[in-house]
Write an enzyme that holds these catalytic residues in place. Structure first.
Site, short mmCIF file in Angstrom:
data_model
loop_
_atom_site.label_atom_id
_atom_site.label_comp_id
_atom_site.label_asym_id
_atom_site.label_seq_id
_atom_site.Cartn_x
_atom_site.Cartn_y
_atom_site.Cartn_z
N CYS A 85 -7.75 55.95 -42.71
CA CYS A 85 -8.27 57.18 -43.02
C CYS A 85 -8.50 58.57 -44.85
CB CYS A 85 -7.11 57.88 -42.08
SG CYS A 85 -8.85 59.14 -41.14
N HIS A 179 -6.39 55.16 -37.17
CA HIS A 179 -4.47 54.99 -37.20
C HIS A 179 -3.93 53.68 -36.72
CE1 HIS A 179 -4.81 59.06 -39.04
NE2 HIS A 179 -5.96 59.02 -38.53
N GLU A 181 -1.34 52.99 -36.58
CA GLU A 181 0.28 53.89 -36.20
C GLU A 181 0.37 54.39 -34.78
OE1 GLU A 181 -1.63 57.46 -38.34
OE2 GLU A 181 -1.90 54.69 -38.74
#
Length: 523
Positions: A85, A179, A181
């Protein structure tokens, strides 16, 4: 012995709410990593000697002149770099590309179309049920890369973001606008594994067994034959700390368990049975209920109660420590988020909402060395270590319990009568959640004693007694939370049991406040 720190990932934090999640995901892969502020120096990076670097997301805009930038050395260190990002945007800017504020911001789910081949996306979709040409991801950005740096290629795009992923395969630089994660991104963990294991070449040595072996060896090297004192609360962190120390130094560990009268029903006896009888630890039990309640008389302000409880604990612990004249070390259950929070507070940007019950310490004159065997570990890792050390899963997975205990669950002034009533009511609440298979479906559940009286009817008579509030929430990170939608029949059963079985309770209410605006605990 396996060197669990030989291969390691450095994560530079640009302020994303997900940054700690990146670190936890890397650890889950089996690789050690550390989380540092974005403005780290070249010398510090060289000293850490990372195998790879990840640049996190963040709330700033790369189009602003004073927005954070990665140290230039990051791109000259000769190791793979992954920008996520904001991390991708600053990578693009710093390497000669261009970012602009997007006219169409992306927040939430998005579909990324895969373009040129890249090692980062290898074998993401081994599952035949998923598409081979697209990725379902989680976006959260307002800026976007509009021009690639030299030697980069587009590896992913969306309908509104032409450069959603990029790579320079020769230098092993990678950027993703989404993202990986967060669990909302499908195959996100596999993407991170591709980077950490396949691209960076890290070995997956970060396992519970290896961590225990390393911790025991480091404790032995640090304290030698000296004696160590530990405040054992029965919580996850202090319990795992105690078992690691016991494995390393045996009877040279002295555990002090302070029963402050603010614990859950029968908790003191359970701690002694578990750690004294089962594990054979050397435990000193201090019955200090009267001392705590006396100090808390007349205090009804929450922060003052917390401070008083903390001060009395230190005084009681100090009294016991003085009796152990050969002790040279103090052990604490500090975990990695505590270390990160402490470092962040030094920037002056932190705003105190509630004082942390672990903040503070023993008097300076005690001059004890500090042993913190958990300071590299996240909470989920501590639980895995505890399981490997033989602690029961039901204890390790209990809901969080505040350091001040019932001191922040009895509103206003704390009295023994109130604590006794709350203990019984809370035990009924938790017991019924277990019976109904709801305990592990919620993130935290507890009862609160309200120092107000409400009229009730018992038989042919009226009674004017106290009120209990039930609180159950669902949350991922405890930063935000939703109240749990418990079945009405379950709530009714709990209410009836509390009113019928706990004398002096006339009414039970259910807290349906979310966080924000409310906090999870009432005080």
């Amino acid at each position: 012995m396996t060197n669990i720190h030989h291969h390691k990932i450095l994560i530079l934090d640009f302020g994303s709410q997900y940054t700690q999640l990146i670190a936890r995901r890397v650890r889950e892969i089996g690789v050690y990593c550390e989380l540092w502020a974005w403005d780290v120096t070249e010398e510090q990076i060289r000293e850490f000697n990372p195998t790879g670097i990840i640049l996190s997301g963040g709330p700033e805009s790369t189009t602003e002149a004073n927005s954070p930038r990665a140290p230039e050395y990051v791109f000259n260190a000769g190791v793979p770099v992954l920008g996520i990002c904001y991390g991708m945007q600053t990578m693009a800017m710093q390497l000669g590309g261009l970012t602009e504020t997007s006219t169409h911001r992306e927040f939430g789910y998005a579909e990324v179309s895969l373009r040129n081949p890249t090692a980062l996306f290898d074998h993401l979709n081994d599952d035949a049920t998923t598409s081979q040409t697209t990725l379902d991801v989680w976006m959260s950005h307002g800026d976007k890369v509009t021009r690639l740096p030299d030697n980069f290629q587009i590896t992913g795009m969306t309908s509104t973001c032409p450069i959603a992923a990029m790579s320079d395969e020769s230098r092993r630089f990678y950027g993703v606008q989404f993202h990986p994660e967060v669990t909302h991104t499908k195959c996100g963990q596999k993407l991170l594994q591709n980077f950490v294991v396949d691209i960076c070449g890290c070995e997956t040595n970060w396992t519970a067994e290896n961590i225990i072996e390393d911790a025991v060896a480091r404790i032995k090297a640090q304290v030698g034959g000296d004696e160590v004192i530990l405040g054992l609360s029965g919580g996850v962190d202090s319990s795992v700390t105690a078992l690691l120390l016991h494995r390393a130094i045996g009877k040279n560990l002295h555990c002090v368990f302070v029963d402050n009268g603010l614990l859950r029903l029968n908790e003191g006896d359970q701690v002694m049975e578990m750690f004294g009888d089962k594990f054979g630890l050397n435990i000193i039990r201090v019955e200090a209920e009267d001392r705590f309640l006396e100090a808390l008389k007349g205090i009804d302000e929450p922060e003052a109660k917390r401070k008083t409880i903390g001060k009395v604990f230190v005084d009681v612990f100090d009294d016991e420590a003085k009796k152990l004249t050969d002790v040279k070390w103090l052990a604490q259950g500090t975990i990695y988020p505590d270390v990160i929070e402490s470092a962040a507070s030094k920037t002056g940007k932190a705003h105190v909402i509630k004082s942390h019950h672990n903040v503070g310490g023993l008097p300076d004159y005690m001059k004890l060395g500090l042993v913190e065997p958990l300071r590299e570990l996240f909470k989920d890792e501590v639980r895995k270590i505890g399981l490997a050390l033989g602690l029961p899963a039901e204890m390790l997975n209990r809901h969080p319990f505040p350091g001040p205990g019932l001191g922040v669950r009895v509103l206003g002034e704390i009295k023994k009568e109130y604590c006794d009533l709350l203990r019984k009511a809370d035990a009924i609440f938790i017991e019924e959640l277990h019976k109904a298979d709801w305990y592990y479906k919620v993130s935290q559940a507890f009862s609160v004693f309200l120092p107000v009286k409400s009229v009730g009817v018992m038989g042919d008579g009226r009674k004017y007694d106290w009120v209990i509030s039930l609180r159950a929430v669902e949350t991922i990170d405890f930063m935000t939370a939703h109240w749990a939608n418990l079945p009405y029949d379950l709530l009714g059963k709990i209410s009836n049991r509390i009113i019928n079985e706990v004398n002096s309770i006339s009414r039970v209410v259910y807290d349906i406040s979310g966080k924000p605006p409310a906090t999870i605990e009432w005080e």
